[in-house]
Design a protein around this motif. Sequence first.
Motif, PDB file in Angstrom:
ATOM      1  N   ILE A  34       7.861   2.327  -1.858  1.00 40.97           N
ATOM      2  CA  ILE A  34       7.854   1.326  -0.782  1.00 40.97           C
ATOM      3  C   ILE A  34       6.952   0.155  -1.153  1.00 40.97           C
ATOM      4  CG2 ILE A  34       7.082   0.909   1.597  1.00 40.97           C
ATOM      5  CD1 ILE A  34       8.042   3.725   2.317  1.00 40.97           C
ATOM      6  N   LEU A  35       5.774   0.467  -1.695  1.00 44.26           N
ATOM      7  CA  LEU A  35       4.814  -0.596  -1.995  1.00 44.26           C
ATOM      8  C   LEU A  35       5.308  -1.506  -3.111  1.00 44.26           C
ATOM      9  CD1 LEU A  35       1.422   1.331  -1.741  1.00 44.26           C
ATOM     10  CD2 LEU A  35       2.606   0.009   0.010  1.00 44.26           C
ATOM     11  N   ILE A 228       7.317  -3.289   6.176  1.00 43.54           N
ATOM     12  CA  ILE A 228       6.036  -3.901   5.777  1.00 43.54           C
ATOM     13  C   ILE A 228       6.178  -5.426   5.728  1.00 43.54           C
ATOM     14  CG2 ILE A 228       4.459  -4.224   3.829  1.00 43.54           C
ATOM     15  CD1 ILE A 228       4.838  -1.267   3.156  1.00 43.54           C
ATOM     16  N   ARG A 289     -11.087   0.204   6.052  1.00 44.47           N
ATOM     17  CA  ARG A 289      -9.874   0.867   5.562  1.00 44.47           C
ATOM     18  C   ARG A 289      -9.475   1.983   6.521  1.00 44.47           C
ATOM     19  NH1 ARG A 289      -8.639  -1.154   0.472  1.00 44.47           N
ATOM     20  NH2 ARG A 289      -6.922   0.292   0.172  1.00 44.47           N
ATOM     21  N   ALA A 290      -8.395   1.741   7.234  1.00 45.13           N
ATOM     22  CA  ALA A 290      -7.827   2.744   8.144  1.00 45.13           C
ATOM     23  C   ALA A 290      -6.432   2.272   8.486  1.00 45.13           C
ATOM     24  CB  ALA A 290      -8.667   2.877   9.395  1.00 45.13           C
ATOM     25  N   MET A 291      -5.551   3.237   8.622  1.00 40.30           N
ATOM     26  CA  MET A 291      -4.145   2.907   8.831  1.00 40.30           C
ATOM     27  C   MET A 291      -3.810   2.873  10.322  1.00 40.30           C
ATOM     28  SD  MET A 291      -1.246   2.470   7.138  1.00 40.30           S
ATOM     29  CE  MET A 291       0.530   2.716   7.273  1.00 40.30           C
ATOM     30  N   ARG A 293      -1.333   2.775  13.474  1.00 36.48           N
ATOM     31  CA  ARG A 293       0.063   3.153  13.700  1.00 36.48           C
ATOM     32  C   ARG A 293       0.421   2.940  15.160  1.00 36.48           C
ATOM     33  NH1 ARG A 293       2.125   5.645   9.081  1.00 36.48           N
ATOM     34  NH2 ARG A 293       0.561   6.582   7.746  1.00 36.48           N
ATOM     35  N   TYR A 296      -1.493   3.860  18.828  1.00 38.20           N
ATOM     36  CA  TYR A 296      -2.952   4.002  18.790  1.00 38.20           C
ATOM     37  C   TYR A 296      -3.567   3.054  19.820  1.00 38.20           C
ATOM     38  CZ  TYR A 296      -2.712   6.606  14.326  1.00 38.20           C
ATOM     39  OH  TYR A 296      -2.465   7.530  13.343  1.00 38.20           O
ATOM     40  N   TYR A 317       0.281  -0.826   5.767  1.00 35.52           N
ATOM     41  CA  TYR A 317      -0.593  -1.228   4.672  1.00 35.52           C
ATOM     42  C   TYR A 317       0.159  -2.321   3.942  1.00 35.52           C
ATOM     43  CZ  TYR A 317      -2.683  -1.436   0.085  1.00 35.52           C
ATOM     44  OH  TYR A 317      -3.243  -1.903  -1.061  1.00 35.52           O
ATOM     45  N   PHE A 324      -4.929  -3.408   5.595  1.00 38.33           N
ATOM     46  CA  PHE A 324      -4.178  -2.747   6.654  1.00 38.33           C
ATOM     47  C   PHE A 324      -3.994  -3.765   7.775  1.00 38.33           C
ATOM     48  CE2 PHE A 324      -6.102   0.604   4.203  1.00 38.33           C
ATOM     49  CZ  PHE A 324      -5.108   1.567   4.143  1.00 38.33           C
ATOM     50  N   VAL A 345      -8.338   5.545  15.406  1.00 40.10           N
ATOM     51  CA  VAL A 345      -7.451   6.251  14.479  1.00 40.10           C
ATOM     52  C   VAL A 345      -7.904   7.700  14.461  1.00 40.10           C
ATOM     53  CG1 VAL A 345      -6.627   6.401  12.097  1.00 40.10           C
ATOM     54  CG2 VAL A 345      -7.166   4.167  13.080  1.00 40.10           C
ATOM     55  N   ASN A 348     -11.731   8.565  15.064  1.00 35.12           N
ATOM     56  CA  ASN A 348     -12.689   7.527  14.684  1.00 35.12           C
ATOM     57  C   ASN A 348     -12.277   6.141  15.157  1.00 35.12           C
ATOM     58  OD1 ASN A 348     -14.400   9.346  13.165  1.00 35.12           O
ATOM     59  ND2 ASN A 348     -12.726   9.411  11.674  1.00 35.12           N
ATOM     60  N   TYR A 350     -12.285   2.027  14.365  1.00 33.81           N
ATOM     61  CA  TYR A 350     -12.368   1.084  13.250  1.00 33.81           C
ATOM     62  C   TYR A 350     -12.205  -0.349  13.768  1.00 33.81           C
ATOM     63  CZ  TYR A 350     -11.608   5.249  10.398  1.00 33.81           C
ATOM     64  OH  TYR A 350     -11.715   6.487   9.820  1.00 33.81           O
TER      65      TYR A 350
ATOM     66  N   ASP B  32       4.228   6.686  -1.281  1.00 35.38           N
ATOM     67  CA  ASP B  32       3.024   5.904  -1.599  1.00 35.38           C
ATOM     68  C   ASP B  32       1.863   6.242  -0.674  1.00 35.38           C
ATOM     69  OD1 ASP B  32       4.062   4.344  -3.710  1.00 35.38           O
ATOM     70  OD2 ASP B  32       5.114   3.089  -2.255  1.00 35.38           O
ATOM     71  N   VAL B  34      -1.730   5.517   0.850  1.00 40.37           N
ATOM     72  CA  VAL B  34      -2.513   4.296   1.048  1.00 40.37           C
ATOM     73  C   VAL B  34      -3.929   4.572   1.557  1.00 40.37           C
ATOM     74  CG1 VAL B  34      -0.506   2.811   1.355  1.00 40.37           C
ATOM     75  CG2 VAL B  34      -1.471   3.946   3.353  1.00 40.37           C
ATOM     76  N   PHE B  35      -4.187   5.802   1.941  1.00 42.90           N
ATOM     77  CA  PHE B  35      -5.519   6.113   2.458  1.00 42.90           C
ATOM     78  C   PHE B  35      -5.725   7.623   2.473  1.00 42.90           C
ATOM     79  CE2 PHE B  35      -8.487   6.704   6.130  1.00 42.90           C
ATOM     80  CZ  PHE B  35      -9.556   5.998   5.612  1.00 42.90           C
ATOM     81  N   GLU B  37      -8.527  10.399   3.880  1.00 39.23           N
ATOM     82  CA  GLU B  37      -9.731  10.622   4.679  1.00 39.23           C
ATOM     83  C   GLU B  37     -10.266  12.008   4.341  1.00 39.23           C
ATOM     84  OE1 GLU B  37      -9.747   9.325   9.058  1.00 39.23           O
ATOM     85  OE2 GLU B  37      -9.641  11.504   9.143  1.00 39.23           O
ATOM     86  N   GLU B  55      -2.808   9.443   4.446  1.00 40.05           N
ATOM     87  CA  GLU B  55      -1.913   8.449   5.038  1.00 40.05           C
ATOM     88  C   GLU B  55      -1.006   7.921   3.944  1.00 40.05           C
ATOM     89  OE1 GLU B  55      -1.872   7.316   8.212  1.00 40.05           O
ATOM     90  OE2 GLU B  55      -3.904   7.434   9.040  1.00 40.05           O
ATOM     91  N   THR B  57       2.618   5.436   3.322  1.00 41.89           N
ATOM     92  CA  THR B  57       3.229   4.297   4.005  1.00 41.89           C
ATOM     93  C   THR B  57       4.055   4.788   5.185  1.00 41.89           C
ATOM     94  OG1 THR B  57       4.949   4.421   2.333  1.00 41.89           O
ATOM     95  CG2 THR B  57       3.336   2.672   2.088  1.00 41.89           C
ATOM     96  N   ALA B  79     -11.307   6.117  -2.386  1.00 41.64           N
ATOM     97  CA  ALA B  79     -11.500   5.185  -1.278  1.00 41.64           C
ATOM     98  C   ALA B  79     -10.845   3.847  -1.602  1.00 41.64           C
ATOM     99  CB  ALA B  79     -12.982   5.006  -0.997  1.00 41.64           C
TER     100      ALA B  79
END
Lengths: 366, 124
Positions: A34-35, A228, A289-291, A293, A296, A317, A324, A345, A348, A350, B32, B34-35, B37, B55, B57, B79
């Motif tokens: 995907i990226l 994306i 850095r946290a995704m 979605r 949330y 991302y 993100f 998230v 936590n 962010y 992919d 991407v993170f 934890e 995490e 995509t 990280a």
Amino acid sequence: MELKKTPLYPKHLENKGRMVDFGGWAMPVEYESILKEARATRLTCGLFDASHMGEIRIRGKRALEFLQKVISNDITLTQPGQLQYNLFLNDNGTVIDDLMVYNFGREYLCVVNASNTDKDFEWLKENKLEGVEIVNESGITSLLSLQGPNAYALMKEVIGRDFNSKYMRFAQENINGKLILLSRSGYTGEDGFEIYSSNDDALFLWDLILEKGKKSGLVLCGLGSRDILRVEAGYSLYGHEISDGINPLEAGLAWAVKFNKDFIGKDRLLEIKEKGLSRKRVGFIMQERAMPRQGYTVYAGNAPVGEPVGSVTSGAYSPNLDKFIGMALVDVNCAANGGEIVIKVRDNFYKAKIEKFPFIVPKTLH
Amino acid sequence: MLKFSKSHEWAKIDGSTAMMGITDYAQHSLGDIVFVELPKAGTKVTQSGRLGTIESTKAASELYSPISGEVIEVNKELAGKPQLVNEDPLGRGWMIKIKIANQKESEGLMDEAQYREFVEKEKH
């Protein structure tokens, strides 16, 4: 229920597409990565199968009158050969679907979201005027989307000659005797084309674009990268930023609503406008850095964590920003550009910052 | 000694410590990444207990510990470069090192041949 397949289904399998159920359609979410696909579309160009999208044609003596009644925008602001972003609205002002309307002069083509095609078609028929014909052409129409800075040069190779084309305009072209509708448009924010054809010609076009695309760095792209790219571009997606629970004013789509004409949902929207909005769609970039979605909770950014003020509608991302990013519907008092918000998230919190759309401005556009 | 869990983590057991990460099959299924934890050093973890979150995509997936013990080291490189999990899941994409609490637990894990068979079954 068996998934519906586009004419390009065998090509997706051949290219090792990872097939998923997307609103009842078997579609590739990715081929390799995907990226990588999202990067390639901004650097060279990407080819997407978007044949699951719905095409509904409106024609007849009163086609214009009918269309103006069911769309939020004003098609008379376009010339034949232009397309325009539009919304179908409920009586209560919320969104039934978003769509592109192609102005053919005496008839119009509405290109709608795949998962809403049947719903839209039924709704249009319910509101039909005498002397209007509404034809669902989704089952016979294929759509390829070629997007990226190299798209125009590649399209010249595909057509075999230079051709006139401007952003948000379309024309019929003939490729080896096959008629296509070539539209300079897309859902990525990049320069690019949407290429409509009969189902019978879709495989031929796919192969031709792929063959000519070898030199252009063409990459096959699935729906994952498409998502994306549209978030990077700040485009809304039905079921996320717009839905039958969200009106276009709070979704930041007032530019596609023209109050100087009549349309279904107008009265209620005017009331809403008069009263003032309570929430608004914003874009944000995570500061950590946290995704993010969909779903949330978003909190005000004062203190470490303030009151809940809304929720995330889309998150991604971005490989092109290495950040993100996302969109959210938040309280209007927390919607100012540059404002800080906090997103929960899992367990936590962010920090994120509200940023203007688009997150990425393409280098070569139109 | 390389061992595998049913939730697609691997554990490289070396005396009283184990290094762990996710398998090639797992990273490929996730797409992919991407993170990642991960718990901090000093955290006590239990076999099959939640260890963290990956995490991709597409989705967030739970990460489970293949073995009980205490986290003694975390792969800090992840990280900034979570893609290492995709590129080299059994090497530079390792996640944490654990001081093993109970050696016997590793007997419940699969060896490479058993895991390969397990994956083949899961595919069908």
